[in-house]
Write a protein that holds these residues in place. Structure first.
Motif, PDB file in Angstrom:
ATOM      1  N   TRP A  23       1.552   8.778  -2.661  1.00 17.73           N
ATOM      2  CA  TRP A  23       1.742   9.337  -3.785  1.00 17.73           C
ATOM      3  C   TRP A  23       2.934  10.175  -4.091  1.00 17.73           C
ATOM      4  CZ3 TRP A  23       2.510  14.139  -2.217  1.00 17.73           C
ATOM      5  CH2 TRP A  23       1.861  14.377  -0.796  1.00 17.73           C
ATOM      6  N   ASN A  24       3.803  10.436  -2.814  1.00 18.55           N
ATOM      7  CA  ASN A  24       4.730  11.268  -2.806  1.00 18.55           C
ATOM      8  C   ASN A  24       5.891  11.098  -3.574  1.00 18.55           C
ATOM      9  OD1 ASN A  24       5.504   9.640  -0.682  1.00 18.55           O
ATOM     10  ND2 ASN A  24       6.120  11.350   0.560  1.00 18.55           N
ATOM     11  N   CYS A  44       8.577  12.276   3.786  1.00 20.52           N
ATOM     12  CA  CYS A  44       8.668  11.666   4.824  1.00 20.52           C
ATOM     13  C   CYS A  44       9.749  12.255   6.002  1.00 20.52           C
ATOM     14  CB  CYS A  44       8.340  10.381   5.157  1.00 20.52           C
ATOM     15  SG  CYS A  44       9.458   9.397   4.308  1.00 20.52           S
ATOM     16  N   VAL A  95       0.981  -1.104  -0.074  1.00 23.31           N
ATOM     17  CA  VAL A  95       0.014   0.190  -0.071  1.00 23.31           C
ATOM     18  C   VAL A  95       0.748   0.980  -0.161  1.00 23.31           C
ATOM     19  CG1 VAL A  95      -1.694   1.257   1.330  1.00 23.31           C
ATOM     20  CG2 VAL A  95      -1.634  -1.279   1.317  1.00 23.31           C
ATOM     21  N   ALA A 134      -1.684   5.074  -4.142  1.00 23.15           N
ATOM     22  CA  ALA A 134      -2.551   6.015  -3.690  1.00 23.15           C
ATOM     23  C   ALA A 134      -3.562   6.424  -5.033  1.00 23.15           C
ATOM     24  CB  ALA A 134      -1.766   7.152  -3.247  1.00 23.15           C
ATOM     25  N   GLY A 165      -9.603   1.498  -3.893  1.00 28.77           N
ATOM     26  CA  GLY A 165      -9.604   2.664  -2.622  1.00 28.77           C
ATOM     27  C   GLY A 165      -9.227   2.085  -1.413  1.00 28.77           C
ATOM     28  N   ALA A 166      -8.980   3.032  -0.534  1.00 30.14           N
ATOM     29  CA  ALA A 166      -8.254   2.201   0.756  1.00 30.14           C
ATOM     30  C   ALA A 166      -9.395   1.387   1.583  1.00 30.14           C
ATOM     31  CB  ALA A 166      -8.150   3.674   1.853  1.00 30.14           C
ATOM     32  N   ARG A 171      11.355   0.540  -4.553  1.00 34.87           N
ATOM     33  CA  ARG A 171      12.205  -0.012  -3.496  1.00 34.87           C
ATOM     34  C   ARG A 171      11.431  -1.076  -2.606  1.00 34.87           C
ATOM     35  NH1 ARG A 171      12.564   5.154   0.858  1.00 34.87           N
ATOM     36  NH2 ARG A 171      10.667   4.905   2.185  1.00 34.87           N
ATOM     37  N   GLN A 219       8.950   4.842  -3.936  1.00 39.23           N
ATOM     38  CA  GLN A 219       8.307   4.041  -3.203  1.00 39.23           C
ATOM     39  C   GLN A 219       8.091   2.455  -3.475  1.00 39.23           C
ATOM     40  OE1 GLN A 219       8.315   4.868  -0.010  1.00 39.23           O
ATOM     41  NE2 GLN A 219       8.507   6.867  -0.158  1.00 39.23           N
TER      42      GLN A 219
HETATM   43  P1  NAP Z   1      -2.071   8.156   3.243  1.00 40.48           P
HETATM   44  O1  NAP Z   1      -3.365   8.903   3.270  1.00 40.48           O
HETATM   45  O2  NAP Z   1      -1.976   7.063   4.465  1.00 40.48           O
HETATM   46  O3  NAP Z   1      -1.998   7.092   1.866  1.00 40.48           O
HETATM   47  C1  NAP Z   1      -1.066   6.327   1.583  1.00 40.48           C
HETATM   48  C2  NAP Z   1      -1.786   5.064   1.122  1.00 40.48           C
HETATM   49  O4  NAP Z   1      -2.367   4.200   2.223  1.00 40.48           O
HETATM   50  C3  NAP Z   1      -2.363   5.045   0.101  1.00 40.48           C
HETATM   51  O5  NAP Z   1      -2.303   4.154  -0.960  1.00 40.48           O
HETATM   52  C4  NAP Z   1      -3.877   5.399   0.637  1.00 40.48           C
HETATM   53  O6  NAP Z   1      -4.954   4.978  -0.303  1.00 40.48           O
HETATM   54  C5  NAP Z   1      -3.739   4.184   1.693  1.00 40.48           C
HETATM   55  N1  NAP Z   1      -4.731   4.492   2.611  1.00 40.48           N
HETATM   56  C6  NAP Z   1      -5.179   5.503   3.335  1.00 40.48           C
HETATM   57  N2  NAP Z   1      -6.121   5.169   4.298  1.00 40.48           N
HETATM   58  C7  NAP Z   1      -5.962   3.965   4.463  1.00 40.48           C
HETATM   59  C8  NAP Z   1      -6.502   2.924   5.149  1.00 40.48           C
HETATM   60  N3  NAP Z   1      -7.459   3.269   6.468  1.00 40.48           N
HETATM   61  N4  NAP Z   1      -6.255   1.624   5.299  1.00 40.48           N
HETATM   62  C9  NAP Z   1      -5.528   1.136   4.163  1.00 40.48           C
HETATM   63  N5  NAP Z   1      -4.949   2.120   3.278  1.00 40.48           N
HETATM   64  C10 NAP Z   1      -5.040   3.167   3.586  1.00 40.48           C
HETATM   65  O7  NAP Z   1      -0.901   9.028   3.233  1.00 40.48           O
HETATM   66  P2  NAP Z   1      -0.451  10.301   2.437  1.00 40.48           P
HETATM   67  O8  NAP Z   1      -0.998  11.543   3.449  1.00 40.48           O
HETATM   68  O9  NAP Z   1      -1.064   9.990   1.156  1.00 40.48           O
HETATM   69  O10 NAP Z   1       0.919  10.261   2.454  1.00 40.48           O
HETATM   70  C11 NAP Z   1       1.638  10.893   3.570  1.00 40.48           C
HETATM   71  C12 NAP Z   1       2.295  10.403   4.644  1.00 40.48           C
HETATM   72  O11 NAP Z   1       3.079   9.218   4.271  1.00 40.48           O
HETATM   73  C13 NAP Z   1       2.909  11.197   5.469  1.00 40.48           C
HETATM   74  O12 NAP Z   1       2.946  11.195   6.734  1.00 40.48           O
HETATM   75  C14 NAP Z   1       4.520  10.590   5.184  1.00 40.48           C
HETATM   76  O13 NAP Z   1       5.346  11.298   6.170  1.00 40.48           O
HETATM   77  C15 NAP Z   1       4.308   9.354   5.097  1.00 40.48           C
HETATM   78  N6  NAP Z   1       5.427   8.684   4.262  1.00 40.48           N
HETATM   79  C16 NAP Z   1       6.139   8.050   4.887  1.00 40.48           C
HETATM   80  C17 NAP Z   1       7.323   7.349   4.238  1.00 40.48           C
HETATM   81  C18 NAP Z   1       8.446   6.438   4.939  1.00 40.48           C
HETATM   82  O14 NAP Z   1       9.290   5.763   4.247  1.00 40.48           O
HETATM   83  N7  NAP Z   1       8.428   6.599   6.255  1.00 40.48           N
HETATM   84  C19 NAP Z   1       7.533   7.477   2.888  1.00 40.48           C
HETATM   85  C20 NAP Z   1       6.591   8.671   2.044  1.00 40.48           C
HETATM   86  C21 NAP Z   1       5.603   8.978   2.999  1.00 40.48           C
HETATM   87  P3  NAP Z   1      -5.797   6.362  -0.990  1.00 40.48           P
HETATM   88  O15 NAP Z   1      -5.069   7.160  -1.552  1.00 40.48           O
HETATM   89  O16 NAP Z   1      -6.855   5.509  -1.525  1.00 40.48           O
HETATM   90  O17 NAP Z   1      -6.495   6.886   0.316  1.00 40.48           O
END
Ligand code: NAP
Length: 455
Positions: A130-131, A262, A127, A156, A186-187, A139, A136
């Motif tokens: 988008w960033n 992140c 899962v 995403a 979707g999620a 890797r 992502q």
């Molecule tokens: P997000 O809303 O959590 O989305 C990430 C992925 O999870 C998407 O594919 C999203 O699908 C899915 N998703 C969302 N809610 C979910 C749920 N309840 N159950 C299962 N899957 C779900 O994250 P974002 O806001 O787009 O991304 C930014 C966050 O990612 C930031 O906090 C950033 O720091 C973190 N990040 C971490 C890393 C790392 O390596 N530690 C790297 C990059 C980003 P949908 O798009 O369909 O909602």
């Protein structure tokens, strides 16, 4: 959230995609399972050849692939080109190194022959956010496929064309049908997919709520997860630092990916003796950055990926003001341009113990804190729910030693910017998640570490 390409630079919806039905999801899982039965029998040299071919395709088609990323999530085109090139590097890294990383490991014991061998688990769900829409995924995919697993990608919802392009690249590279598939869902479908008996484990990169939800669903089924979540990484600058290099790197580290990374430096913790000088130089750098069309080579900062991210960032900056923070530059969405633009912003005087100081800012906003000494710097750096990667600047080797040992994070970079590198493990502690990606640690996450004992 619709599954759609919506250009963040204009707000225009360019293409929408229907979500897969439950029947279509089942058919894809059937195909993945059938593929795994044969794919696990392939040898490293075949897998390496396909991965090297994927690297070649990425390089040949980088202009087109980078354009797709910029169109869907707004990163600058030049950074998108660099991202595609980095994906080729990780493919080549695992094509070359996986055979040694997964070779049988002899261990002395009371057996006549004992060793550890590493075997694939089966279907792994990824899962992804988008960033970094390509990085992502690659890797995850490069080590997972080299280990003999098959992958299914729930990307995403705002980067569907990138998701489809990645499946297409791996297929054209030669990986057999069903070894890597994109599921446009979707999620809300994620929990039922992880509950499917054929899916053996999952990795998620994204927000805390998404991580908690997936880990809970996987926990119910006793399935392993790796979580790469948010960060509010410190960038510590002590008095002996090379201040010009620190300021230049601070700017790059905060503005990486339009501030939506992140591991971007988010909290700048500066020793009081140099805090005014650091802030003045940082202000000059931020004010020199060009915000605008992400396709233009002159642009430093493109739009935020979605209107929601822009609103959230704006609300966070307002909260900083409400608790006494002061804005030195930026601080308001850019309304003259269509799209989701936010300017480089510096906020000072946010109380260190306020709730907002502990949040992750996912955009080009820097919080600068002045601290009297290294003890306070380390305390403040650790005073966060997150622990991904810290950057710390000092020429003093004793201070370097303390920073390395005392900062609670998955990585500490001294006199450099936190970055991912296929050769080094990547991941966090605390609410930044668990498990590691990249390097030998990353490829060992999704394998059965099998003990063999023979007498
Ligand atoms: P997000 O809303 O959590 O989305 C990430 C992925 O999870 C998407 O594919 C999203 O699908 C899915 N998703 C969302 N809610 C979910 C749920 N309840 N159950 C299962 N899957 C779900 O994250 P974002 O806001 O787009 O991304 C930014 C966050 O990612 C930031 O906090 C950033 O720091 C973190 N990040 C971490 C890393 C790392 O390596 N530690 C790297 C990059 C980003 P949908 O798009 O369909 O909602």
């Amino acid at each position: 959230m619709p599954i759609a390409t919506i250009n963040p630079a204009t707000g225009e919806t360019l293409k929408t995609f229907p979500e897969l039905t439950d029947t279509e999801i089942t058919a894809k899982l059937d195909l993945a399972q059938q593929a795994f039965v044969k794919y696990r029998q392939t040898v490293f040299s075949e897998r390496s050849q396909w991965l090297n071919q994927a690297a070649a395709i990425l390089e040949q088609e980088k202009a087109e692939l980078a354009r797709l990323m910029t169109l869907e999530m707004g990163k600058t085109y030049k950074s998108a080109i660099a991202e595609v090139e980095k994906c080729a590097v990780v493919c080549r890294y695992y094509a070359e190194n996986a055979p040694q990383q997964l070779a049988d490991l002899p261990v002395e014991s009371d057996a006549s022959n004992s060793f550890v061998c590493y075997q694939p688990l089966g279907i792994i769900l990824a899962v992804m956010p988008w960033n970094f829409p390509f990085w992502q995924v690659f890797r995850f995919a490069a080590p997972a496929l080299m280990a003999g697993n098959v992958g299914i990608l729930k990307h995403a919802s705002n980067v569907p064309q990138c998701a489809l392009a990645i499946e297409d690249i791996l297929s054209r590279a030669g990986f057999p049908l069903g070894v890597f598939q994109t599921l446009l869902v979707g999620a809300s479908k994620v929990n039922s997919i992880i509950a499917d008996e054929r899916v053996k484990a999952a990795t998620l990169t994204g927000s805390e709520p998404a991580g908690m939800s997936l880990a809970a669903a996987a926990g119910k089924e006793i399935k392993k997860t790796v979580l790469e979540l948010g960060g509010s990484d410190p960038f510590i600058v002590l008095a002996s630092a090379d201040i010009d290099t620190a300021v230049a790197t601070a700017t790059t580290a905060r503005m990486l990916n339009n501030g939506q990374s992140c591991i971007a430096a988010k909290r700048f913790i500066v020793e009081a003796a140099i805090a005014d000088q650091f802030t003045k130089l940082l202000l000059e750098k931020f004010q020199s950055l060009k915000v605008g069309d992400p396709m233009s080579p002159e642009t430093d900062i493109g739009p935020m990926a979605t209107p929601g991210i822009l609103q959230e960032l704006d609300a966070q900056v307002q909260k900083c003001l409400a608790v006494g923070g002061k804005i030195l530059t930026g601080g308001q969405p850019i309304t003259e341009l269509p799209g989701n633009y936010y300017p480089p912003t510096i906020v000072i005087d946010v109380p260190q113990d306020s709730a907002i100081a502990r949040e992750e800012f996912f955009g080009p906003v820097a919080l600068v804190f002045s601290v009297p000494d290294i003890d306070t710097a380390i305390h403040l750096a650790n005073d966060t729910p997150f622990g991904l990667g810290a950057s710390a600047w000092t020429k003093d080797t004793n201070q370097q030693h303390r920073l390395i040992r005392e900062i609670a994070a998955g990585a500490v970079f001294i006199n450099g910017m936190v970055k991912s590198d296929p050769r080094l493990p990547f991941g966090g502690i605390k609410r930044s998640g668990y498990g590691r990606e990249l390097s030998i640690q990353g490829i060992h996450e999704f394998v059965n570490v099998k003990t063999v004992w023979v007498k």
